[in-house]
Motif scaffolding. Sequence first.
Motif, PDB file in Angstrom:
ATOM      1  N   LEU A 104       0.808  -1.226   0.000  1.00  0.00           N
ATOM      2  CA  LEU A 104       0.000   0.000   0.000  1.00  0.00           C
ATOM      3  C   LEU A 104       0.835   1.268   0.000  1.00  0.00           C
ATOM      4  O   LEU A 104       0.278   2.377   0.080  1.00  0.00           O
ATOM      5  N   ASP A 105       2.141   1.154  -0.091  1.00  0.00           N
ATOM      6  CA  ASP A 105       3.008   2.324   0.064  1.00  0.00           C
ATOM      7  C   ASP A 105       2.688   3.438  -0.924  1.00  0.00           C
ATOM      8  O   ASP A 105       2.714   4.633  -0.563  1.00  0.00           O
ATOM      9  N   ASP A 106       2.422   3.087  -2.166  1.00  0.00           N
ATOM     10  CA  ASP A 106       2.153   4.115  -3.169  1.00  0.00           C
ATOM     11  C   ASP A 106       0.948   4.967  -2.779  1.00  0.00           C
ATOM     12  O   ASP A 106       0.991   6.209  -2.864  1.00  0.00           O
ATOM     13  N   TYR A 107      -0.112   4.322  -2.318  1.00  0.00           N
ATOM     14  CA  TYR A 107      -1.308   5.068  -1.919  1.00  0.00           C
ATOM     15  C   TYR A 107      -1.029   5.907  -0.670  1.00  0.00           C
ATOM     16  O   TYR A 107      -1.411   7.085  -0.601  1.00  0.00           O
ATOM     17  N   ILE A 108      -0.368   5.313   0.305  1.00  0.00           N
ATOM     18  CA  ILE A 108      -0.046   6.037   1.539  1.00  0.00           C
ATOM     19  C   ILE A 108       0.802   7.273   1.220  1.00  0.00           C
ATOM     20  O   ILE A 108       0.565   8.362   1.766  1.00  0.00           O
ATOM     21  N   ASN A 109       1.775   7.121   0.332  1.00  0.00           N
ATOM     22  CA  ASN A 109       2.622   8.260  -0.044  1.00  0.00           C
ATOM     23  C   ASN A 109       1.812   9.370  -0.706  1.00  0.00           C
ATOM     24  O   ASN A 109       2.041  10.564  -0.447  1.00  0.00           O
ATOM     25  N   ARG A 110       0.860   8.992  -1.534  1.00  0.00           N
ATOM     26  CA  ARG A 110       0.024  10.010  -2.195  1.00  0.00           C
ATOM     27  C   ARG A 110      -0.879  10.735  -1.198  1.00  0.00           C
ATOM     28  O   ARG A 110      -1.119  11.936  -1.320  1.00  0.00           O
ATOM     29  N   VAL A 111      -1.386   9.995  -0.227  1.00  0.00           N
ATOM     30  CA  VAL A 111      -2.194  10.631   0.823  1.00  0.00           C
ATOM     31  C   VAL A 111      -1.334  11.624   1.598  1.00  0.00           C
ATOM     32  O   VAL A 111      -1.744  12.763   1.875  1.00  0.00           O
ATOM     33  N   TRP A 112      -0.127  11.203   1.933  1.00  0.00           N
ATOM     34  CA  TRP A 112       0.766  12.067   2.710  1.00  0.00           C
ATOM     35  C   TRP A 112       1.079  13.354   1.936  1.00  0.00           C
ATOM     36  O   TRP A 112       1.110  14.447   2.500  1.00  0.00           O
ATOM     37  N   GLN A 113       1.296  13.192   0.637  1.00  0.00           N
ATOM     38  CA  GLN A 113       1.595  14.362  -0.192  1.00  0.00           C
ATOM     39  C   GLN A 113       0.402  15.305  -0.268  1.00  0.00           C
ATOM     40  O   GLN A 113       0.549  16.527  -0.134  1.00  0.00           O
ATOM     41  N   LYS A 114      -0.784  14.754  -0.465  1.00  0.00           N
ATOM     42  CA  LYS A 114      -1.991  15.582  -0.617  1.00  0.00           C
ATOM     43  C   LYS A 114      -2.232  16.440   0.624  1.00  0.00           C
ATOM     44  O   LYS A 114      -2.501  17.648   0.532  1.00  0.00           O
ATOM     45  N   TYR A 115      -2.120  15.820   1.784  1.00  0.00           N
ATOM     46  CA  TYR A 115      -2.491  16.543   3.000  1.00  0.00           C
ATOM     47  C   TYR A 115      -1.323  17.308   3.626  1.00  0.00           C
ATOM     48  O   TYR A 115      -1.445  17.831   4.728  1.00  0.00           O
ATOM     49  N   SER A 116      -0.230  17.407   2.878  1.00  0.00           N
ATOM     50  CA  SER A 116       0.812  18.362   3.257  1.00  0.00           C
ATOM     51  C   SER A 116       0.479  19.753   2.742  1.00  0.00           C
ATOM     52  O   SER A 116       1.043  20.749   3.225  1.00  0.00           O
ATOM     53  N   THR A 117      -0.458  19.833   1.780  1.00  0.00           N
ATOM     54  CA  THR A 117      -0.848  21.131   1.226  1.00  0.00           C
ATOM     55  C   THR A 117      -2.349  21.384   1.326  1.00  0.00           C
ATOM     56  O   THR A 117      -2.835  22.405   0.848  1.00  0.00           O
TER      57      THR A 117
ATOM     58  N   THR B 245      -6.204  20.140   3.771  1.00  0.00           N
ATOM     59  CA  THR B 245      -6.669  19.692   5.082  1.00  0.00           C
ATOM     60  C   THR B 245      -7.638  18.522   4.960  1.00  0.00           C
ATOM     61  O   THR B 245      -8.539  18.539   4.119  1.00  0.00           O
ATOM     62  N   LEU B 246      -7.434  17.524   5.800  1.00  0.00           N
ATOM     63  CA  LEU B 246      -8.342  16.389   5.911  1.00  0.00           C
ATOM     64  C   LEU B 246      -9.259  16.638   7.105  1.00  0.00           C
ATOM     65  O   LEU B 246      -8.788  16.819   8.229  1.00  0.00           O
ATOM     66  N   THR B 247     -10.556  16.672   6.860  1.00  0.00           N
ATOM     67  CA  THR B 247     -11.529  16.919   7.919  1.00  0.00           C
ATOM     68  C   THR B 247     -12.191  15.616   8.325  1.00  0.00           C
ATOM     69  O   THR B 247     -12.738  14.901   7.476  1.00  0.00           O
ATOM     70  N   VAL B 248     -12.128  15.293   9.608  1.00  0.00           N
ATOM     71  CA  VAL B 248     -12.722  14.069  10.146  1.00  0.00           C
ATOM     72  C   VAL B 248     -13.867  14.450  11.083  1.00  0.00           C
ATOM     73  O   VAL B 248     -13.677  15.234  12.014  1.00  0.00           O
ATOM     74  N   THR B 249     -15.048  13.910  10.793  1.00  0.00           N
ATOM     75  CA  THR B 249     -16.227  14.092  11.644  1.00  0.00           C
ATOM     76  C   THR B 249     -16.603  12.712  12.148  1.00  0.00           C
ATOM     77  O   THR B 249     -17.398  12.002  11.532  1.00  0.00           O
ATOM     78  N   PRO B 250     -16.020  12.274  13.262  1.00  0.00           N
ATOM     79  CA  PRO B 250     -16.077  10.853  13.614  1.00  0.00           C
ATOM     80  C   PRO B 250     -17.402  10.365  14.156  1.00  0.00           C
ATOM     81  O   PRO B 250     -17.656   9.158  14.152  1.00  0.00           O
ATOM     82  N   PHE B 251     -18.268  11.285  14.644  1.00  0.00           N
ATOM     83  CA  PHE B 251     -19.520  10.858  15.252  1.00  0.00           C
ATOM     84  C   PHE B 251     -20.695  11.344  14.415  1.00  0.00           C
ATOM     85  O   PHE B 251     -20.912  12.546  14.281  1.00  0.00           O
ATOM     86  N   ALA B 252     -21.463  10.401  13.884  1.00  0.00           N
ATOM     87  CA  ALA B 252     -22.598  10.774  13.038  1.00  0.00           C
ATOM     88  C   ALA B 252     -23.623  11.606  13.791  1.00  0.00           C
ATOM     89  O   ALA B 252     -24.302  12.459  13.203  1.00  0.00           O
TER      90      ALA B 252
END
Length: 403
Positions: free
Chosen positions: A246-259, A261-268
């Motif tokens: 999964l490294d390729d996908y993980i690396n792309r996620v890391w790159q995207k959210y360096s520039t 923001t990832l918003t997490v709304t954990p409770f419905a």
Amino acid sequence: MRSWSVSVLGKPLAPLVAAMLVAAGFTAAGAAGPATAAVPSTIPLTVTNNSGRGEPVYIYNLGTLLSTGQQGWADANGTFHPWPAGGNPPTPAPDASIAGPASGQSTTIRMPKFSGRVYFSYGQKLVFKLTTGGLVQPAVQNPSDPNRNILFNWSEYTLNDAGLWINSTQVDMVSAPYAVGVKTGSGATKSTGHLKPGGYNGIFTALKAKPGGWANLIQTRPDGTVLRALAPGHGIESGALARTVLDDYINRVWQKYSTSTLTVTPFADQPNTKYFGRVSGSTMNFTNSAGAVVTSFQKPDSDSVFGCYKLLDAPNDLVRGPISRTLCAGYNRSTLLVNPNQPDTGSGAFYQDAVTNQYAREIHARMADGKAYAFAFDDVGNHESLVNDGDPRQAYLTLDPFS
């Protein structure tokens, strides 16, 4: 998070942990929920054998007795038997098997107030042993495990004063097909876990066709009989699957959210509780609405993603755990690049990236209701194969055809 055994195939025992939180009356805010109608000390579990196979079936009901915290097993009448002291090296456990139904028949046993598992095996009894710390359960990613060539599977359940939670799980492996159900106090029946026609063989066929080593997850007996496919985390552990899958996908996620923001709304039920993730170097920091850092994650590896543990550890708290659960689901379903607002409300974008959890993808695609526990936090967004009721009258375990 290993709630009741020394050796459990899975890493986080997520279905049971989630059920126990709910059963204890905890909501997202941590408050106790309302009391429910009294649940009897045991309820019937009917095991129906629709497998079409001729081998004898053996059933085991193993777990933790919730009233005392003791580990042990239940006989067909639901009577609890604590495990005796184990040893080092491990000593054989008492024979806890219950004779199961022949093909086309049903057997009814009693379930006590346990947090545990109902195992079933075809043709041979399972081998359980006891150490000084408790029960050692099957771990078939280990080629020397005595259960390696036995065809078996299990369901996880929690029965307590708040009701019954019972699932079909593929968190550790996909093997002998089955479904679970519960009859509610109103007389209605809820079930989950059935595969589509051709779904069982279809999972193995699809994995064999995947490039990148996914076919290596499949285990067979010496005579060529397909026994199971290991979950990818166990594939990494056993060397069947590359640690970098999964490294390729993980690396792309890391790159995207360096520039961005990832918003997490954990409770419905708490849409205003949001956390904001941003990558800085090797760390993804999450802040709350006031801008304070509430938790941080190091860049995960494939094993952490598949197992939802290690670098994606999810403690049973109200901040880090819920954020980690959401991240774990997004990585496994490969939705973090296409949706910066997690978790996803629908499944349309799941598993669409070329780099994804192919094991989970193929299982979900072949479930009759689309629901499965193909990784530990597959319950994020309610995509899990779990049924529950606060007034259970009857539980069901149906052994399905191998087609």
